[in-house]
Scaffold this active site. Structure first.
Site, PDB file in Angstrom:
ATOM      1  N   HIS A 119      21.742 118.876  -6.841  1.00  0.00           N
ATOM      2  CA  HIS A 119      22.187 118.014  -5.739  1.00  0.00           C
ATOM      3  C   HIS A 119      22.382 116.568  -6.175  1.00  0.00           C
ATOM      4  CE1 HIS A 119      20.424 121.117  -2.661  1.00  0.00           C
ATOM      5  NE2 HIS A 119      21.506 121.542  -3.274  1.00  0.00           N
ATOM      6  N   ALA A 232       1.868 122.951  -5.147  1.00  0.00           N
ATOM      7  CA  ALA A 232       2.367 123.040  -6.519  1.00  0.00           C
ATOM      8  C   ALA A 232       1.506 122.221  -7.482  1.00  0.00           C
ATOM      9  CB  ALA A 232       3.811 122.551  -6.556  1.00  0.00           C
TER      10      ALA A 232
HETATM   11  P1  NAD Z   1      12.675 121.518   2.225  1.00  0.00           P
HETATM   12  O1  NAD Z   1      12.263 120.212   2.795  1.00  0.00           O
HETATM   13  O2  NAD Z   1      13.608 122.368   2.988  1.00  0.00           O
HETATM   14  O3  NAD Z   1      11.391 122.418   1.959  1.00  0.00           O
HETATM   15  C1  NAD Z   1      10.272 121.930   1.301  1.00  0.00           C
HETATM   16  C2  NAD Z   1       9.327 123.106   1.051  1.00  0.00           C
HETATM   17  O4  NAD Z   1       8.256 122.633   0.254  1.00  0.00           O
HETATM   18  C3  NAD Z   1       8.720 123.707   2.330  1.00  0.00           C
HETATM   19  O5  NAD Z   1       8.886 125.110   2.269  1.00  0.00           O
HETATM   20  C4  NAD Z   1       7.232 123.330   2.214  1.00  0.00           C
HETATM   21  O6  NAD Z   1       6.374 124.333   2.746  1.00  0.00           O
HETATM   22  C5  NAD Z   1       7.051 123.189   0.726  1.00  0.00           C
HETATM   23  N1  NAD Z   1       5.964 122.305   0.313  1.00  0.00           N
HETATM   24  C6  NAD Z   1       5.443 121.230   0.947  1.00  0.00           C
HETATM   25  N2  NAD Z   1       4.468 120.673   0.216  1.00  0.00           N
HETATM   26  C7  NAD Z   1       4.364 121.407  -0.917  1.00  0.00           C
HETATM   27  C8  NAD Z   1       3.534 121.334  -2.059  1.00  0.00           C
HETATM   28  N3  NAD Z   1       2.599 120.379  -2.197  1.00  0.00           N
HETATM   29  N4  NAD Z   1       3.683 122.266  -3.041  1.00  0.00           N
HETATM   30  C9  NAD Z   1       4.621 123.243  -2.924  1.00  0.00           C
HETATM   31  N5  NAD Z   1       5.437 123.361  -1.848  1.00  0.00           N
HETATM   32  C10 NAD Z   1       5.310 122.455  -0.865  1.00  0.00           C
HETATM   33  O7  NAD Z   1      13.199 121.187   0.792  1.00  0.00           O
HETATM   34  P2  NAD Z   1      14.315 121.879  -0.072  1.00  0.00           P
HETATM   35  O8  NAD Z   1      14.202 123.357   0.034  1.00  0.00           O
HETATM   36  O9  NAD Z   1      14.251 121.226  -1.375  1.00  0.00           O
HETATM   37  O10 NAD Z   1      15.689 121.505   0.638  1.00  0.00           O
HETATM   38  C11 NAD Z   1      15.909 120.268   1.195  1.00  0.00           C
HETATM   39  C12 NAD Z   1      17.014 119.426   0.582  1.00  0.00           C
HETATM   40  O11 NAD Z   1      16.563 118.086   0.664  1.00  0.00           O
HETATM   41  C13 NAD Z   1      17.287 119.641  -0.861  1.00  0.00           C
HETATM   42  O12 NAD Z   1      18.656 119.593  -1.007  1.00  0.00           O
HETATM   43  C14 NAD Z   1      16.704 118.411  -1.567  1.00  0.00           C
HETATM   44  O13 NAD Z   1      17.621 117.956  -2.545  1.00  0.00           O
HETATM   45  C15 NAD Z   1      16.657 117.350  -0.512  1.00  0.00           C
HETATM   46  N6  NAD Z   1      15.483 116.453  -0.599  1.00  0.00           N
HETATM   47  C16 NAD Z   1      15.098 115.966  -1.814  1.00  0.00           C
HETATM   48  C17 NAD Z   1      13.969 115.168  -1.919  1.00  0.00           C
HETATM   49  C18 NAD Z   1      13.569 114.666  -3.304  1.00  0.00           C
HETATM   50  O14 NAD Z   1      14.441 114.449  -4.154  1.00  0.00           O
HETATM   51  N7  NAD Z   1      12.290 114.498  -3.555  1.00  0.00           N
HETATM   52  C19 NAD Z   1      13.219 114.860  -0.782  1.00  0.00           C
HETATM   53  C20 NAD Z   1      13.662 115.351   0.472  1.00  0.00           C
HETATM   54  C21 NAD Z   1      14.794 116.165   0.540  1.00  0.00           C
END
Ligand code: NAD
Ligand code: ZN
Length: 251
Positions: A119, A232
């Site tokens: 992404h 994680a």
């Molecule tokens: P999502 O927000 O849909 O899902 C996050 C998942 O992570 C959930 O299923 C949740 O239960 C799980 N989770 C929460 N805490 C956790 C932990 N400590 N250890 C393991 N799992 C944990 O995220 P997604 O599936 O990545 O999709 C969302 C979109 O948003 C993606 O395209 C992503 O690129 C973008 N996004 C990116 C960031 C970033 O770069 N850090 C932050 C927010 C959203």
């Protein structure tokens, strides 16, 4: 959880190729909230409303304000034990490719060298008119939206809903998914297409699927062979440590 951790370490020890698919959950322990689940930023900004290319074109200043808030979280974030564990697995020869949906650059910051950013990255801008990448440095928060030398609108080089994925990144991710023998899916709700198809591709090609997520997902009920219901940052370092111990004992 101990026996499951040993079971995953054994899988990794015997795997021909290991690929990971990671999502926003991996970076939650670094202080960056995920989209799904009740968390600060996304209670005020609905991603479906703000993170679409149509919303950006319609009102770039409004979307840039949200992006700058997200930026502050991302630029202050450091890799957490989960990111470090992925890098350690690579050094142990048990992580051939990390495919991430995250745009925060934390896998690379932790030392993973084979990372595909499906992404894009928040660390760079791109012009919507001429398509050229631009450095983020010099972005003036008081003069929004930023514009390219050609006059076009600049956006972070991340993929908004409604945009196509970078083709090379997607092809590399597909090839990795088709050829891996183990796929670790960590910190993703696995609902954002087409990233969410990759575990299916891996499974169809015969891979064993390991899911790491404190919450159940569509994947756990339908595809995962092993589901580790924990954060994680807890589980991945334990897996890397168990693998390192196995390798030491075998040498
Ligand atoms: P999502 O927000 O849909 O899902 C996050 C998942 O992570 C959930 O299923 C949740 O239960 C799980 N989770 C929460 N805490 C956790 C932990 N400590 N250890 C393991 N799992 C944990 O995220 P997604 O599936 O990545 O999709 C969302 C979109 O948003 C993606 O395209 C992503 O690129 C973008 N996004 C990116 C960031 C970033 O770069 N850090 C932050 C927010 C959203
Ligand atoms: Zn331009």
């Amino acid at each position: 959880m101990g026996p499951e951790i040993d079971q995953v370490a054994e899988l990794l020890a015997e795997a021909r190729q290991v690929v990971a698919l990671t999502g926003a959950g991996i970076s939650v322990e670094s202080g960056i909230p995920a989209f799904r689940g009740a968390q600060g930023l996304w209670e005020r900004y609905d991603p479906e409303e703000y993170a679409t290319i149509e919303a950006f074109r319609a009102d770039p200043v409004k979307v840039w304000r949200m992006l700058l808030e997200l930026d502050e979280l991302v630029s202050g974030a450091r890799p957490n034990p989960a990111h470090h564990a992925f890098a350690r697995l690579e050094r142990l020869g048990a992580m051939h490719l990390v495919v991430t949906q995250n745009v925060d650059g934390l896998h690379q910051a932790a030392g993973s060298s084979r990372v595909v950013e499906l992404h894009g990255t928040a660390g760079r801008l791109r012009c919507l008119a001429c398509g050229q990448p631009r450095p983020r440095a010099g972005l003036d928060p008081h003069n929004l939206p930023p514009r390219c030398a050609c006059g076009g609108l600049l956006k972070p080089d991340v993929i908004f809903f409604g945009e196509a994925l970078p083709q090379r990144a997607f092809l590399t991710a597909m090839a990795g998914s088709q050829s891996c023998s183990v796929m670790i899916v960590a910190g993703t709700s696995a609902v954002v297409v087409p990233a969410s198809h990759l575990p299916m591709v891996a499974k169809q090609a015969g891979a064993t699927l390991v899911e790491i997520n404190p919450e159940p997902t569509v994947l756990s009920s339908q595809l995962a062979d092993i589901s580790l219901r924990a954060s994680a940052g807890q589980v991945l370092p334990a897996i890397a440590e168990a693998l390192a111990r196995r390798q030491k004992a075998a040498s």
